[in-house]
Design a protein around this motif. Structure first.
Motif, short mmCIF file in Angstrom:
data_model
loop_
_atom_site.label_atom_id
_atom_site.label_comp_id
_atom_site.label_asym_id
_atom_site.label_seq_id
_atom_site.Cartn_x
_atom_site.Cartn_y
_atom_site.Cartn_z
N GLY A 98 0.83 -1.20 0.00
CA GLY A 98 0.00 0.00 0.00
C GLY A 98 0.86 1.24 0.00
N GLY A 99 0.29 2.35 0.46
CA GLY A 99 1.02 3.60 0.51
C GLY A 99 0.21 4.76 -0.01
N ASP A 100 0.84 5.95 -0.01
CA ASP A 100 0.13 7.16 -0.45
C ASP A 100 -0.32 7.08 -1.90
N GLY A 101 0.36 6.26 -2.71
CA GLY A 101 -0.02 6.13 -4.11
C GLY A 101 -1.19 5.20 -4.35
N THR A 102 -1.79 4.66 -3.30
CA THR A 102 -2.88 3.70 -3.45
C THR A 102 -4.06 4.23 -4.25
N PRO A 103 -4.61 5.43 -3.96
CA PRO A 103 -5.79 5.86 -4.71
C PRO A 103 -5.58 5.88 -6.22
N ALA A 104 -4.41 6.34 -6.66
CA ALA A 104 -4.13 6.38 -8.10
C ALA A 104 -4.12 4.98 -8.69
N GLN A 105 -3.57 4.00 -7.95
CA GLN A 105 -3.51 2.64 -8.48
C GLN A 105 -4.87 1.94 -8.44
N MET A 106 -5.73 2.35 -7.54
CA MET A 106 -7.10 1.83 -7.53
C MET A 106 -7.87 2.25 -8.77
N ARG A 107 -7.36 3.27 -9.45
CA ARG A 107 -7.99 3.77 -10.68
C ARG A 107 -7.15 3.47 -11.92
N VAL A 240 -7.01 8.83 3.08
CA VAL A 240 -8.34 8.33 3.40
C VAL A 240 -9.36 8.85 2.39
N ALA A 241 -9.30 10.15 2.11
CA ALA A 241 -10.25 10.74 1.17
C ALA A 241 -10.08 10.16 -0.23
N GLY A 242 -8.84 10.06 -0.68
CA GLY A 242 -8.60 9.55 -2.03
C GLY A 242 -8.96 8.10 -2.21
N ALA A 243 -8.61 7.26 -1.23
CA ALA A 243 -8.90 5.82 -1.35
C ALA A 243 -10.39 5.54 -1.20
N THR A 244 -11.07 6.28 -0.32
CA THR A 244 -12.50 6.07 -0.16
C THR A 244 -13.24 6.46 -1.43
N GLU A 245 -12.85 7.57 -2.03
CA GLU A 245 -13.49 7.98 -3.29
C GLU A 245 -13.19 6.97 -4.40
N ALA A 246 -11.96 6.47 -4.46
CA ALA A 246 -11.62 5.48 -5.48
C ALA A 246 -12.42 4.19 -5.28
N ALA A 247 -12.67 3.83 -4.02
CA ALA A 247 -13.45 2.62 -3.75
C ALA A 247 -14.90 2.77 -4.22
#
Length: 261
Positions: A98-107, A240-247
């Motif tokens: 995981g890490g700070d780059g998670t939201p981008a990779q979820m997309r 938290v904001a980025g990953a929740t939105e990506a989910a």
């Protein structure tokens, strides 16, 4: 059906009717692919890699979209030895940090497609910290119990079809997930025992002198107290904001029929 047939051929334990892989013979190297991406957390990967590398010999693959250095979220660079195209097809372990780059990779459709394709023939699908959210974004945790970093476990995993569990390491059939960052060491040892046996894992723990005695008892929100939780929440808020939105993002959707089991 093709994915199930490939899995049964690759995993003798599954071919016999079990839904959990068995031990790998000691005379065969364990084939491990560990994902790298910009903004990942180095310790998520380096902890388990240290404990698992001895059983992989020359079959441990550090995989990214392109071969070469990949910057982590603290600036330390790790080097990808294989691209998505050159990563072997048949794997014993597919690992996602995981890490700070998670939201981008979820997309990231390229990365998610790579995970879904390799998952069809992987013995174990594993993730540490918010790496479990990336597995979830690929549709690979639907109907599974899983954990993640405390800041996102309950907020994001249900959006991805997983059942959140507040444990350090969670096994559910051939999925293994770890809580935040340092839990990667625990996942590495637990997985080593499933791959090579408990005595192998004990020896690996001793070689690493993994006998933690932290100077503070502040590793969970309950232990840390309100002031530390407020400070951590402020640091983690963008993730938290980025990953929740990506989910919640509908673009990540993939039909259940297309997913490996």
């Amino acid at each position: 059906m093709a994915a199930a047939a490939a899995a049964a051929a690759a995993w003798p334990a599954l071919a016999a009717g079990s839904d959990t892989p068995g031990l790998i013979p000691p005379d065969r190297s364990v084939r491990i692919a560990m994902l790298l991406f910009p903004g990942m957390t180095a310790l998520d990967l380096v902890g388990p890699q240290t404990l698992l590398a001895g059983m992989a010999q020359d079959s441990l693959y550090l995989v990214a979209e392109q071969i070469g250095p990949v910057a982590t979220d603290t600036g330390l660079a790790l080097v990808a030895t294989h691209s998505f195209e050159t990563c072997p097809q048949a794997l014993d372990v597919l690992f996602v940090p995981g890490g700070d780059g998670t939201p981008a990779q979820m997309r990231n459709p390229t990365l998610l497609a790579f995970l879904r394709e390799r998952a069809a023939r992987a013995m174990w699908l594993t993730g540490v910290c918010t790496g479990s959210l990336i597995l979830g974004a690929a549709g690979l945790l639907r109907g599974y119990r899983a954990t993640s970093h405390w800041c996102l476990r309950n907020a994001a995993l249900p959006l991805l079809g997983a059942e959140p569990v507040a444990e350090r390491v969670v096994f559910d059939r051939n999925r293994v997930t770890g809580a935040g960052v340092s839990a990667g060491l625990d996942l590495g040892l637990a997985l080593a025992a499933r791959l090579r046996g408990a005595e192998y894992a004990r020896t690996a723990q001793l070689v690493a002198e993994y006998a933690p005695e932290p100077p503070f008892q502040a590793g969970t929100p309950a232990q840390a107290g309100p002031a530390a939780v407020r400070a951590a929440d402020a640091i983690l808020a963008p993730l938290v904001a980025g990953a929740t939105e990506a989910a919640r993002c509908p673009e990540r959707g993939v039909s259940d029929a297309a997913l490996p089991r």
